[in-house]
Motif scaffolding. Structure first.
Motif, PDB file in Angstrom:
ATOM      1  N   ALA A 121       4.905  -1.998   5.608  1.00  0.00           N
ATOM      2  CA  ALA A 121       4.180  -1.115   4.698  1.00  0.00           C
ATOM      3  C   ALA A 121       2.851  -0.735   5.339  1.00  0.00           C
ATOM      4  CB  ALA A 121       3.931  -1.791   3.349  1.00  0.00           C
ATOM      5  N   ARG A 122       2.444   0.509   5.089  1.00  0.00           N
ATOM      6  CA  ARG A 122       1.115   0.966   5.476  1.00  0.00           C
ATOM      7  C   ARG A 122       0.266   0.968   4.206  1.00  0.00           C
ATOM      8  NH1 ARG A 122      -1.227   5.974   8.921  1.00  0.00           N
ATOM      9  NH2 ARG A 122      -3.255   6.088   7.866  1.00  0.00           N
ATOM     10  N   ILE A 123      -0.971   0.456   4.304  1.00  0.00           N
ATOM     11  CA  ILE A 123      -1.850   0.399   3.136  1.00  0.00           C
ATOM     12  C   ILE A 123      -3.172   1.070   3.495  1.00  0.00           C
ATOM     13  CG2 ILE A 123      -2.782  -1.061   1.304  1.00  0.00           C
ATOM     14  CD1 ILE A 123      -0.965  -3.313   2.466  1.00  0.00           C
ATOM     15  N   ASP A 124      -3.471   2.180   2.816  1.00  0.00           N
ATOM     16  CA  ASP A 124      -4.733   2.904   3.009  1.00  0.00           C
ATOM     17  C   ASP A 124      -5.686   2.569   1.867  1.00  0.00           C
ATOM     18  OD1 ASP A 124      -4.384   5.059   5.324  1.00  0.00           O
ATOM     19  OD2 ASP A 124      -2.475   4.937   4.253  1.00  0.00           O
ATOM     20  N   PHE A 125      -6.956   2.409   2.197  1.00  0.00           N
ATOM     21  CA  PHE A 125      -7.975   2.070   1.208  1.00  0.00           C
ATOM     22  C   PHE A 125      -9.153   3.037   1.306  1.00  0.00           C
ATOM     23  CE2 PHE A 125      -5.866  -1.836   2.460  1.00  0.00           C
ATOM     24  CZ  PHE A 125      -5.684  -2.548   1.279  1.00  0.00           C
ATOM     25  N   ALA A 126      -9.573   3.571   0.170  1.00  0.00           N
ATOM     26  CA  ALA A 126     -10.863   4.244   0.102  1.00  0.00           C
ATOM     27  C   ALA A 126     -11.943   3.165   0.055  1.00  0.00           C
ATOM     28  CB  ALA A 126     -10.930   5.121  -1.149  1.00  0.00           C
ATOM     29  N   PRO A 127     -13.214   3.496   0.292  1.00  0.00           N
ATOM     30  CA  PRO A 127     -14.265   2.491   0.108  1.00  0.00           C
ATOM     31  C   PRO A 127     -14.188   1.891  -1.293  1.00  0.00           C
ATOM     32  CG  PRO A 127     -15.140   4.414   1.220  1.00  0.00           C
ATOM     33  CD  PRO A 127     -13.748   4.778   0.788  1.00  0.00           C
ATOM     34  N   GLY A 128     -14.124   0.581  -1.377  1.00  0.00           N
ATOM     35  CA  GLY A 128     -13.983  -0.083  -2.676  1.00  0.00           C
ATOM     36  C   GLY A 128     -12.569  -0.100  -3.209  1.00  0.00           C
ATOM     37  N   GLY A 129     -11.618   0.435  -2.457  1.00  0.00           N
ATOM     38  CA  GLY A 129     -10.233   0.497  -2.914  1.00  0.00           C
ATOM     39  C   GLY A 129      -9.571  -0.870  -2.983  1.00  0.00           C
ATOM     40  N   LEU A 130      -8.654  -0.996  -3.936  1.00  0.00           N
ATOM     41  CA  LEU A 130      -8.005  -2.289  -4.194  1.00  0.00           C
ATOM     42  C   LEU A 130      -6.485  -2.139  -4.199  1.00  0.00           C
ATOM     43  CD1 LEU A 130      -8.028  -5.310  -5.269  1.00  0.00           C
ATOM     44  CD2 LEU A 130      -8.033  -4.285  -7.577  1.00  0.00           C
ATOM     45  N   ASN A 131      -5.817  -3.017  -3.474  1.00  0.00           N
ATOM     46  CA  ASN A 131      -4.379  -3.230  -3.674  1.00  0.00           C
ATOM     47  C   ASN A 131      -4.297  -4.412  -4.632  1.00  0.00           C
ATOM     48  OD1 ASN A 131      -1.606  -3.061  -3.462  1.00  0.00           O
ATOM     49  ND2 ASN A 131      -1.492  -4.102  -1.488  1.00  0.00           N
ATOM     50  N   PRO A 132      -4.030  -4.158  -5.923  1.00  0.00           N
ATOM     51  CA  PRO A 132      -4.267  -5.162  -6.970  1.00  0.00           C
ATOM     52  C   PRO A 132      -3.354  -6.376  -6.863  1.00  0.00           C
ATOM     53  CG  PRO A 132      -3.011  -3.333  -7.853  1.00  0.00           C
ATOM     54  CD  PRO A 132      -3.407  -2.935  -6.456  1.00  0.00           C
ATOM     55  N   PRO A 133      -3.718  -7.450  -7.576  1.00  0.00           N
ATOM     56  CA  PRO A 133      -2.896  -8.661  -7.530  1.00  0.00           C
ATOM     57  C   PRO A 133      -1.428  -8.358  -7.818  1.00  0.00           C
ATOM     58  CG  PRO A 133      -4.963  -9.122  -8.643  1.00  0.00           C
ATOM     59  CD  PRO A 133      -4.938  -7.637  -8.398  1.00  0.00           C
ATOM     60  N   HIS A 134      -0.581  -8.804  -6.900  1.00  0.00           N
ATOM     61  CA  HIS A 134       0.854  -8.548  -7.009  1.00  0.00           C
ATOM     62  C   HIS A 134       1.599  -9.643  -6.268  1.00  0.00           C
ATOM     63  CE1 HIS A 134      -0.324  -6.743  -3.152  1.00  0.00           C
ATOM     64  NE2 HIS A 134       0.929  -6.933  -2.749  1.00  0.00           N
ATOM     65  N   THR A 135       2.901  -9.614  -6.372  1.00  0.00           N
ATOM     66  CA  THR A 135       3.724 -10.591  -5.670  1.00  0.00           C
ATOM     67  C   THR A 135       4.965  -9.920  -5.119  1.00  0.00           C
ATOM     68  OG1 THR A 135       4.991 -12.657  -5.917  1.00  0.00           O
ATOM     69  CG2 THR A 135       4.845 -11.245  -7.832  1.00  0.00           C
ATOM     70  N   HIS A 136       5.488 -10.481  -4.026  1.00  0.00           N
ATOM     71  CA  HIS A 136       6.760 -10.044  -3.465  1.00  0.00           C
ATOM     72  C   HIS A 136       7.757 -11.178  -3.683  1.00  0.00           C
ATOM     73  CE1 HIS A 136       4.715  -6.683  -1.620  1.00  0.00           C
ATOM     74  NE2 HIS A 136       3.851  -7.513  -1.054  1.00  0.00           N
ATOM     75  N   PRO A 137       8.653 -11.046  -4.651  1.00  0.00           N
ATOM     76  CA  PRO A 137       9.533 -12.169  -4.995  1.00  0.00           C
ATOM     77  C   PRO A 137      10.536 -12.541  -3.917  1.00  0.00           C
ATOM     78  CG  PRO A 137      10.154 -10.193  -6.211  1.00  0.00           C
ATOM     79  CD  PRO A 137       8.859  -9.885  -5.532  1.00  0.00           C
ATOM     80  N   ARG A 138      10.762 -11.639  -2.956  1.00  0.00           N
ATOM     81  CA  ARG A 138      11.804 -11.918  -1.967  1.00  0.00           C
ATOM     82  C   ARG A 138      11.294 -11.893  -0.524  1.00  0.00           C
ATOM     83  NH1 ARG A 138      13.987  -8.708  -5.869  1.00  0.00           N
ATOM     84  NH2 ARG A 138      13.525  -6.786  -4.706  1.00  0.00           N
ATOM     85  N   GLY A 139       9.983 -11.940  -0.308  1.00  0.00           N
ATOM     86  CA  GLY A 139       9.525 -11.869   1.070  1.00  0.00           C
ATOM     87  C   GLY A 139       8.115 -12.384   1.292  1.00  0.00           C
ATOM     88  N   THR A 140       7.904 -13.028   2.445  1.00  0.00           N
ATOM     89  CA  THR A 140       6.570 -13.377   2.922  1.00  0.00           C
ATOM     90  C   THR A 140       5.958 -12.142   3.573  1.00  0.00           C
ATOM     91  OG1 THR A 140       7.030 -15.722   3.244  1.00  0.00           O
ATOM     92  CG2 THR A 140       5.352 -14.746   4.667  1.00  0.00           C
TER      93      THR A 140
END
Length: 247
Positions: A121-140
């Motif tokens: 996965a590619r994850i882009d962030f603006a200043p102050g951007g958040l990838n919020p609390p989440h979980t991946h049930p099938r992968g590290t």
């Protein structure tokens, strides 16, 4: 050679057969064989995605049948394009309430990884951007920072008293989030940030905690949530009325 020849005797005695086996089990000579058997058993026990039974299995959809995974494209019709994903070439649109955008390369977007037990996965962030609390049930997930500065962290299970592990990551740093544990990434810098994640499943799944708890359809009973979070019903009603954005 003497021990092996006993097996070819017309009426071998039980002790003649069991004794060599017992000696093998208790000597160093047979240790490599024992370790091999143990390794194979361990590999089978810890395998998560199904192992491929051929060189590749490019995914195709069959609307008539639902299976645990994807059907395979005829190998004779597979081309190099099936093993190419171009979705990481351009930045994701971070103009949203979270200030982040995840571009997945899971099996649904990248059929060539079917049965291979990996995704990105590619994850882009603006200043102050958040990838919020989440979980991946099938992968590290293992994350590398390509640009910017990220505050990351994950929380362990109840068994380990919900311990919180967190670090500030800089360009080039790598951090791992164990399978199934709640985690997040926050851009604490003044410039946009970029990270790439690799995951140990072709379809690791994503459960965003706030969305799942307060944005489920149909909604979870307010009686359940007020008791679970020890808050007034007005707070639950307010949270359930929000638009929970999925990045």
């Amino acid at each position: 050679m003497q021990d092996i020849s006993l097996l070819s005797q017309a009426n071998p005695r039980r002790e003649d057969i069991e004794a060599p086996a017992l000696r093998c089990a208790t000597t160093v000579k047979c240790l490599p064989i024992s370790l091999l058997i143990l390794a194979l058993a361990t590999a089978t026990a810890f395998a998560y995605d199904p192992s491929p039974l051929q060189d590749f299995c490019v995914a195709i959809n069959d609307p008539k049948v639902f299976v645990n995974g994807k059907f395979c494209k005829d190998p004779k019709q597979v081309t190099a394009e099936d093993f190419l994903f171009k979705g990481f070439r351009y930045p994701g649109n971070t103009a949203n309430p979270l200030g982040s955008k995840v571009t997945p390369a899971f099996v649904d977007q990248f059929p060539g990884i079917n049965t291979l037990g990996i995704s990105m996965a590619r994850i882009d962030f603006a200043p102050g951007g958040l990838n919020p609390p989440h979980t991946h049930p099938r992968g590290t997930e293992i994350l590398v920072v390509a640009e910017g500065t990220l505050l990351v962290g994950f929380v362990t299970s109840n068994q380990l008293n919900n311990t919180f592990f967190t670090k500030v990551l800089y360009k080039g740093d790598v951090f791992v989030f164990p399978i199934g544990l709640i985690h997040f990434q926050l851009n604490i810098g003044k410039t946009p940030a970029l990270a790439f994640a690799a995951l140990s499943s072709q379809n690791p799944g994503v459960i965003t905690i706030a969305n799942a708890v307060f944005g489920s359809k149909p909604p979870i009973s307010a009686d359940v949530l007020t008791k679970a979070f020890q808050v007034d019903k007005k707070v639950v009603d307010y949270l359930q009325a929000q638009f929970w954005y999925d990045n």
